[in-house]
Design a protein around this motif. Sequence first.
Motif, mmCIF file in Angstrom:
data_model
loop_
_atom_site.group_PDB
_atom_site.id
_atom_site.type_symbol
_atom_site.label_atom_id
_atom_site.label_comp_id
_atom_site.label_asym_id
_atom_site.label_seq_id
_atom_site.Cartn_x
_atom_site.Cartn_y
_atom_site.Cartn_z
ATOM 1 N N ALA A 2 -3.969 0.690 9.641
ATOM 2 C CA ALA A 2 -4.605 -0.468 9.032
ATOM 3 C C ALA A 2 -3.613 -1.229 8.170
ATOM 4 C CB ALA A 2 -5.794 -0.019 8.195
ATOM 5 N N GLU A 3 -3.671 -2.535 8.221
ATOM 6 C CA GLU A 3 -2.799 -3.370 7.398
ATOM 7 C C GLU A 3 -3.366 -3.437 5.990
ATOM 8 O OE1 GLU A 3 -0.351 -6.916 8.935
ATOM 9 O OE2 GLU A 3 -2.180 -7.785 8.143
ATOM 10 N N ARG A 24 7.347 -14.206 4.306
ATOM 11 C CA ARG A 24 6.295 -13.464 4.996
ATOM 12 C C ARG A 24 6.563 -11.964 4.867
ATOM 13 N NH1 ARG A 24 3.168 -15.654 9.236
ATOM 14 N NH2 ARG A 24 3.088 -17.928 9.160
ATOM 15 N N LEU A 25 5.478 -11.190 4.820
ATOM 16 C CA LEU A 25 5.616 -9.747 4.666
ATOM 17 C C LEU A 25 4.313 -9.091 5.099
ATOM 18 C CD1 LEU A 25 7.210 -7.278 3.415
ATOM 19 C CD2 LEU A 25 5.971 -7.767 1.302
ATOM 20 N N ARG A 26 4.413 -7.935 5.713
ATOM 21 C CA ARG A 26 3.227 -7.151 6.048
ATOM 22 C C ARG A 26 3.533 -5.679 5.790
ATOM 23 N NH1 ARG A 26 4.018 -4.654 10.957
ATOM 24 N NH2 ARG A 26 5.812 -5.439 12.134
ATOM 25 N N LEU A 27 2.487 -4.928 5.496
ATOM 26 C CA LEU A 27 2.639 -3.508 5.171
ATOM 27 C C LEU A 27 1.392 -2.792 5.646
ATOM 28 C CD1 LEU A 27 4.392 -1.389 3.628
ATOM 29 C CD2 LEU A 27 3.098 -1.995 1.571
ATOM 30 N N GLU A 28 1.585 -1.657 6.309
ATOM 31 C CA GLU A 28 0.465 -0.886 6.827
ATOM 32 C C GLU A 28 0.290 0.402 6.041
ATOM 33 O OE1 GLU A 28 1.299 -0.328 10.955
ATOM 34 O OE2 GLU A 28 0.732 -2.379 11.493
ATOM 35 N N ALA A 29 -0.896 0.976 6.109
ATOM 36 C CA ALA A 29 -1.185 2.226 5.411
ATOM 37 C C ALA A 29 -0.223 3.321 5.875
ATOM 38 C CB ALA A 29 -2.629 2.652 5.682
ATOM 39 N N GLY A 30 0.322 4.074 4.928
ATOM 40 C CA GLY A 30 1.229 5.165 5.267
ATOM 41 C C GLY A 30 2.598 4.714 5.733
ATOM 42 N N GLU A 31 2.939 3.442 5.529
ATOM 43 C CA GLU A 31 4.230 2.911 5.967
ATOM 44 C C GLU A 31 5.140 2.729 4.763
ATOM 45 O OE1 GLU A 31 5.754 -0.627 8.965
ATOM 46 O OE2 GLU A 31 4.150 -1.086 7.553
ATOM 47 N N LEU A 63 -4.360 -8.346 -0.122
ATOM 48 C CA LEU A 63 -4.125 -6.968 -0.505
ATOM 49 C C LEU A 63 -5.410 -6.182 -0.291
ATOM 50 C CD1 LEU A 63 -2.369 -4.744 -1.914
ATOM 51 C CD2 LEU A 63 -3.293 -5.591 -4.087
ATOM 52 N N LEU A 64 -5.344 -5.184 0.594
ATOM 53 C CA LEU A 64 -6.508 -4.331 0.865
ATOM 54 C C LEU A 64 -7.742 -5.177 1.178
ATOM 55 C CD1 LEU A 64 -5.755 -1.828 -2.015
ATOM 56 C CD2 LEU A 64 -5.505 -1.372 0.438
ATOM 57 N N ASP A 65 -7.542 -6.123 2.095
ATOM 58 C CA ASP A 65 -8.604 -6.985 2.630
ATOM 59 C C ASP A 65 -9.140 -8.009 1.631
ATOM 60 O OD1 ASP A 65 -8.548 -5.733 5.169
ATOM 61 O OD2 ASP A 65 -9.833 -4.121 4.432
ATOM 62 N N ALA A 66 -8.501 -8.171 0.494
ATOM 63 C CA ALA A 66 -8.946 -9.154 -0.493
ATOM 64 C C ALA A 66 -7.849 -10.182 -0.717
ATOM 65 C CB ALA A 66 -9.305 -8.478 -1.812
ATOM 66 N N ARG A 67 -8.218 -11.462 -0.774
ATOM 67 C CA ARG A 67 -7.265 -12.512 -1.100
ATOM 68 C C ARG A 67 -6.942 -12.424 -2.588
ATOM 69 N NH1 ARG A 67 -7.065 -17.227 2.071
ATOM 70 N NH2 ARG A 67 -5.723 -18.061 0.426
ATOM 71 N N VAL A 68 -5.683 -12.170 -2.912
ATOM 72 C CA VAL A 68 -5.284 -12.021 -4.308
ATOM 73 C C VAL A 68 -4.353 -13.140 -4.764
ATOM 74 C CG1 VAL A 68 -5.636 -9.528 -4.367
ATOM 75 C CG2 VAL A 68 -3.409 -10.429 -3.668
ATOM 76 N N ALA A 190 0.891 3.375 1.125
ATOM 77 C CA ALA A 190 1.878 2.436 1.648
ATOM 78 C C ALA A 190 2.892 2.125 0.549
ATOM 79 C CB ALA A 190 1.194 1.154 2.106
ATOM 80 N N LEU A 191 4.176 2.164 0.891
ATOM 81 C CA LEU A 191 5.245 1.987 -0.090
ATOM 82 C C LEU A 191 6.075 0.756 0.251
ATOM 83 C CD1 LEU A 191 6.565 5.671 -0.153
ATOM 84 C CD2 LEU A 191 4.764 4.701 -1.552
ATOM 85 N N LEU A 192 6.282 -0.091 -0.756
ATOM 86 C CA LEU A 192 7.188 -1.229 -0.604
ATOM 87 C C LEU A 192 8.315 -1.048 -1.606
ATOM 88 C CD1 LEU A 192 7.781 -3.985 0.717
ATOM 89 C CD2 LEU A 192 6.514 -5.056 -1.158
ATOM 90 N N LEU A 193 9.519 -0.862 -1.102
ATOM 91 C CA LEU A 193 10.684 -0.529 -1.918
ATOM 92 C C LEU A 193 11.667 -1.684 -1.962
ATOM 93 C CD1 LEU A 193 12.658 1.605 -3.288
ATOM 94 C CD2 LEU A 193 13.461 2.065 -0.952
#
Length: 309
Positions: A2-3, A24-31, A63-68, A190-193
Amino acid sequence: MAEVLQVVDAAKSFGAAPALRGARLRLEAGEWVALLGPNGAGKTTLVRSIAGRVRLDAGELTLLDARVDRPGSAARAARQRLGVVPQEIALYEKMTARENLEIFGKLNGMAGSTLAQRMRWALEWTGLADRAGDLVRTFSGGMKRRLNIACAVLHEPEVLLLDEPTVGVDPQSRQRIWEMLDGLRQRGTALLLTTHQLDEAEKVCQRIVIIDHGQTIADGTLDELISRTVGRERQVTLVLDREPAAGQFGDGLEVVGSVLRCQVDEVAVALPPLLERVRAAGLSVLDVQVAQPSLHAVFIHLTGRELRE
């Protein structure tokens, strides 16, 4: 998977200076994704916009299906499921490790037996259980870094932003931190480094995003980025026992003093005839090195060699 995070056409200017210009950026669960770029590329602004510290001028941030990217209760609720590990240590040095965990847990809405259980977990997870009652100011840099991360994940965030989490720590502490973070990833975080340590990003991250001048210029696995940029050829370096005569080797071979270099597709095919040429020239090989394309080579290829201040 899931994204859990998506950034689309993010734009932000500070006065007349654009910091983001369609990133642009995307991140998936556990990625685990590395966000890389030269100084001034827009990394910090992008991360701060995700964390809610900077409001975008344009673009979408989900973020987690919510527009932030716009204020509201949905954005606040989503960010409560976000963790942030800043580059600068964010701890109360005149308090103990246990007291720091308790404070950060309460700031994230935790209390009672849930908080107590998470604090016990955090102290064991960081290897600081035997130092729980010691003041943070007595800790080494690596211990502070580990505790800093624990404070950020005490509330079990689903997305974790990490800004240079291993700056100034020794190799042993750095390895422990990577193991800690990989454990979180395996449990679904999900980790963004963001980091300037390209060798570390190459080892631990599953995907790499590179931004420059406020725009996303590359996104993919290391193998994908290598194929799109510098190519998959290996560099073979031979260290000879002495400098060859001028013009003794040609055909794409680079000679610098007693060092011979060339690019090859298949090492097993190209190396034997190369060694035979050296032997036929009456020279001996003292050392052989084979280097595969690296993230560093990709980064320099995409962003250039000029210094950024």
